[in-house]
Scaffold this active site. Sequence first.
Site, PDB file in Angstrom:
ATOM      1  N   HIS A   1       0.875  -1.180   0.000  1.00 51.31           N
ATOM      2  CA  HIS A   1       0.000   0.000   0.000  1.00 51.31           C
ATOM      3  C   HIS A   1       0.909   1.225   0.000  1.00 51.31           C
ATOM      4  CE1 HIS A   1      -3.674   2.305   0.800  1.00 51.31           C
ATOM      5  NE2 HIS A   1      -2.816   3.137   1.356  1.00 51.31           N
ATOM      6  N   CYS A   2       0.769   2.055  -1.015  1.00 48.15           N
ATOM      7  CA  CYS A   2       1.673   3.205  -1.149  1.00 48.15           C
ATOM      8  C   CYS A   2       0.988   4.466  -0.635  1.00 48.15           C
ATOM      9  CB  CYS A   2       2.081   3.377  -2.610  1.00 48.15           C
ATOM     10  SG  CYS A   2       3.214   4.752  -2.835  1.00 48.15           S
ATOM     11  N   PRO A   3       1.481   5.076   0.455  1.00 48.12           N
ATOM     12  CA  PRO A   3       0.853   6.311   0.951  1.00 48.12           C
ATOM     13  C   PRO A   3       1.048   7.485  -0.003  1.00 48.12           C
ATOM     14  CG  PRO A   3       2.805   5.768   2.235  1.00 48.12           C
ATOM     15  CD  PRO A   3       2.584   4.633   1.306  1.00 48.12           C
TER      16      PRO A   3
ATOM     17  N   ASN B   1      -1.724   7.033  -2.211  1.00 48.60           N
ATOM     18  CA  ASN B   1      -2.962   6.796  -1.462  1.00 48.60           C
ATOM     19  C   ASN B   1      -3.762   5.674  -2.138  1.00 48.60           C
ATOM     20  OD1 ASN B   1      -4.729   7.189   0.638  1.00 48.60           O
ATOM     21  ND2 ASN B   1      -5.959   8.693  -0.461  1.00 48.60           N
ATOM     22  N   ASN B   2      -3.052   4.649  -2.556  1.00 52.01           N
ATOM     23  CA  ASN B   2      -3.672   3.551  -3.294  1.00 52.01           C
ATOM     24  C   ASN B   2      -2.795   2.305  -3.106  1.00 52.01           C
ATOM     25  OD1 ASN B   2      -5.404   2.239  -4.978  1.00 52.01           O
ATOM     26  ND2 ASN B   2      -4.676   3.189  -6.875  1.00 52.01           N
TER      27      ASN B   2
END
Length: 383
Positions: free
Chosen positions: A193-195, A198-199
């Site tokens: 999950h890549c902050p 945001n996805n």
Amino acid sequence: MRVSSSWRWQLSRAMRLALRWCWLCRTQRGGQGGGTKAGIGGRLSEVWRYSKLLLKSLYFNSLTNSDTLLDCAFEPVYWIVDNVTHWFGVVFVCLVVLLTSSVVVIVYLFVLPMIVSTYPAHWIVWHLCCGHWLLIMLVFHYYKATTTSPGHPPKDKSPFPFVSICKKCITPKPPRTHHCSICNVCVLKMDHHCPWLNNCVGHFNHRYFFSFCVYMTMGCIYCSISSRNLFLDAYDAVEHKIQTLDTTNCPSCPPQTYYQTPPPDYSFRETTAHKSIIFLWVLTSSVAVALGGLTLWHAMLISRGETSIERHINRKEARRLKEKGKVFRNPYHRGKMNNLKLLFGVQKRSHWLTRVLLPSSHLPCGDGIVWDCTFARRDPMAI
Ligand SMILES: [Zn+2]
Ligand SMILES: [Zn+2]
């Protein structure tokens, strides 16, 4: 197992045990009379033992182990981390857009005019083409990476191959699928999950994520090299100004005495330009180093046919099998170059231009549910 998880059943069980506890207390009080100290002590210890048994029976489960208990204890912490990460994702996306826009504005205001006024014609053309190509590529891939769904297992009843059941979604999980606790959904071929997006990064946006990392790193390297001379000049000017101010403010030094050429009097525009260029160079150089390392790490994973999550799982599996004298083989590894071609969707030579070097919205190979394992037919995972 299903019944024990029902809260209604737990409640009725607790009430039944509480009633039995009251009944036991009453019968003991009536039977023994409670005259001696030993009798009272024995009764209290029995009540204490029964209370402990009552408490233990409330959370007893044949499958409970220390990991489950730890998970339960840390559940509030996980909840806070998941929610904070989810909300911070919006802030991070705004930050990426803001910083990238500021870098682009500084390049247009200060770096490009310098290139146009001082460089020969062929270098000007090269800078204009290269800079704009990198800008278009990174904006396109960032937009696609944030807005493309990574892919989720089907919700309908159609049959598909699965390897386990997700405990959170209570749905079958196809191979390479993992549950994202921040998005609270299962993701096909989940990487992480890549902050910053945001996805989740999964089967359908893995290429966009990786291309964005590559083009962002290249863009930062390009900016930091192009603005290097401007940065050195700006740094000298700012440093000289600070030294002059120090000398002027020093009470022991005679005012307005210069042993070298006096510093030029910079206008507000020039001072802003110097500070902007220093900001540009420091930011792009730092991002180039940090993101460059991350991009290399992901390139290595892709060339091995692994996701970030599978890297950890495969390492553990390799260690376990090594103890048994066996060798672990990744079933999704098809050779370094083939893995890269698979990610970029390169099926013929022209695709390197149309699908890798130019913006392309083509879908990845496969549906992310059915995977053709290299060793599945003839060899098991371990040999
Ligand atoms: Zn799930
Ligand atoms: Zn997620």
